[in-house]
Motif scaffolding. Structure first.
Motif, PDB file in Angstrom:
ATOM      1  N   ASP A 189      -1.417  -0.320  -7.058  1.00 31.34           N
ATOM      2  CA  ASP A 189      -1.374  -0.244  -5.772  1.00 31.34           C
ATOM      3  C   ASP A 189      -2.504   0.488  -4.886  1.00 31.34           C
ATOM      4  OD1 ASP A 189       1.057  -1.109  -6.682  1.00 31.34           O
ATOM      5  OD2 ASP A 189       2.265   0.281  -5.534  1.00 31.34           O
ATOM      6  N   GLY A 193      -5.060  -0.796  -2.102  1.00 30.65           N
ATOM      7  CA  GLY A 193      -5.196  -0.225  -0.757  1.00 30.65           C
ATOM      8  C   GLY A 193      -6.795  -0.106  -0.651  1.00 30.65           C
ATOM      9  N   TYR A 210      -3.993   7.887   0.697  1.00 31.53           N
ATOM     10  CA  TYR A 210      -3.270   6.695   0.095  1.00 31.53           C
ATOM     11  C   TYR A 210      -2.586   7.319  -1.153  1.00 31.53           C
ATOM     12  CZ  TYR A 210      -1.295   2.399  -1.867  1.00 31.53           C
ATOM     13  OH  TYR A 210      -0.448   1.600  -2.057  1.00 31.53           O
ATOM     14  N   SER A 258       0.656   9.822   5.260  1.00 31.87           N
ATOM     15  CA  SER A 258       0.065   8.696   5.388  1.00 31.87           C
ATOM     16  C   SER A 258      -0.467   8.394   6.825  1.00 31.87           C
ATOM     17  CB  SER A 258       0.887   7.462   4.812  1.00 31.87           C
ATOM     18  OG  SER A 258       2.023   7.462   5.477  1.00 31.87           O
ATOM     19  N   TRP A 261      -3.644   6.737   7.600  1.00 29.67           N
ATOM     20  CA  TRP A 261      -3.694   5.304   7.081  1.00 29.67           C
ATOM     21  C   TRP A 261      -3.056   4.363   7.947  1.00 29.67           C
ATOM     22  CZ3 TRP A 261      -5.963   3.304   2.408  1.00 29.67           C
ATOM     23  CH2 TRP A 261      -5.617   2.334   2.011  1.00 29.67           C
ATOM     24  N   SER A 269       2.372   1.594   1.995  1.00 34.77           N
ATOM     25  CA  SER A 269       2.493   1.405   0.477  1.00 34.77           C
ATOM     26  C   SER A 269       3.940   1.609   0.321  1.00 34.77           C
ATOM     27  CB  SER A 269       1.903   2.859  -0.060  1.00 34.77           C
ATOM     28  OG  SER A 269       2.595   3.887   0.231  1.00 34.77           O
TER      29      SER A 269
END
Ligand SMILES: NC(=O)c1ccc[n+]([C@@H]2O[C@H](COP(=O)([O-])OP(=O)(O)OC[C@H]3O[C@@H](n4cnc5c(N)ncnc54)[C@H](OP(=O)(O)O)[C@@H]3O)[C@@H](O)[C@H]2O)c1
Length: 284
Positions: A189, A193, A210, A258, A261, A269
């Motif tokens: 994952d 990302g 992340y 996050s 992000w 995610s």
């Protein structure tokens, strides 16, 4: 043609980045360098592999957290001089850099997720060297992207999840610390990302976090592994960090927010529990 240069390509994250990038089939040239192919502490060797327009994804690191306590000079060379060399080489030829860092830059005294601009205060030699790497990257290449992550595992290699699987077969009960909280993150994952960043100008020059979503203690993660492989989770017993002595101090709480992000328009995610299920299903 675009090119992606992956350093530390035989590590758990590096392998996933290479596989995912190569599997996209979009014509991107993927140049993968293991530690044997490229020592990031060698500035000339680094300069030789970074080309104009290439995106370097730095997965190389000295990751032995306990060993770093007595080997800080070597850890600093890999975790700070290495990224500095990469950033400088990118700056010289017009390459881009995505550099991976860690939750261990924080001291772990927070009670809510760390934002990207929260004060750093590493408790361990490893954390200090990784923070030095972040600062070196910023100094050499302000447009680089620094991605902090945490508690990375895969379904092969040496990591917490594979260790729990092994111990399940070897011991009737195991004790796992329940006073360190973080966000378990599946290397697959995280790799996906990092590749998402590659196409987003919105993250240029930023630090982002992340991890898989949610939080757990190592004890909860161990029980989740047992449950998913059909073993009785009650065989995992809680203990405290004081009972499980390690050379390097770990942050008690290192959940990473996050927010930056998501604000950059990057894809959210999935929850760590879903990622763990997927990881263990892949290894069957
Ligand atoms: N694992 C985690 O829980 C975790 C948590 C937070 C952040 N991170 C960060 O995530 C990134 C990827 O970590 P990972 O879990 O994939 O670690 P890993 O499996 O230990 O991979 C690191 C790789 O870097 C290579 N390397 C070491 N020294 C090098 C050098 N001088 N030049 C080039 N390559 C070198 C290693 O090769 P050798 O094996 O041959 O030495 C290894 O293949 C790192 O930046 C790490 O700090 C990891």
């Amino acid at each position: 043609m675009n090119a992606i240069v992956v350093t530390g390509a035989h590590g758990q994250l590096g392998r996933r980045v290479v596989a995912l990038a190569a599997g996209r089939g979009d014509g991107t040239e993927v140049r993968a360098y293991s530690s044997a192919d490229l020592d990031v502490t060698d500035p000339d060797a680094v300069a030789a592999v970074v080309s104009a327009g290439a995106t370097v994804i730095n997965c190389a690191a000295y990751t032995a957290v306990d060993a770093a306590e007595t080997d800080e000079a070597r850890a600093l060379a890999v975790n700070a001089d290495g990224p500095r060399n990469l950033a400088r080489a990118c700056g010289r030829v017009g390459g881009r850099l995505i550099h991976v860092s860690t939750d261990y830059v924080f001291d772990g005294t927070a009670t809510e997720p760390y934002e990207v601009d929260a004060d750093t205060a590493p408790k361990s030699a490893y954390g200090r060297t990784k923070l030095a790497g972040e600062l070196a990257v910023r100094e050499e290449l302000p447009e680089a992207v620094v991605v902090r992550t945490a508690w990375v595992y895969d379904n092969t290699g040496k990591n917490f999840v594979t260790t729990m699987r092994r111990l399940e077969g070897e011991r009737e009960t195991i004790s796992v610390v329940n006073d360190q909280i973080g966000s378990p993150t599946f290397a697959h994952d995280l790799a996906s990302g990092l590749l998402a960043i590659e196409t987003r100008p919105s993250v240029v020059g930023r630090t982002v976090h992340y991890t898989n979503a949610g939080q757990a203690s190592w004890f909860e993660l161990a029980r989740a592994v047992f449950a998913r492989i059909g073993a009785d989770p009650e065989r995992v017993r809680p203990c405290s960090s004081a009972e499980y002595v390690a050379a390097a101090p770990r942050p008690a709480y290192s959940v990473l927010s996050s927010r930056a992000w998501l604000d950059a328009g990057l894809p959210p995610s999935r929850p760590w529990s879903d990622a763990l299920t997927a990881a263990l299903a892949q290894s069957r």
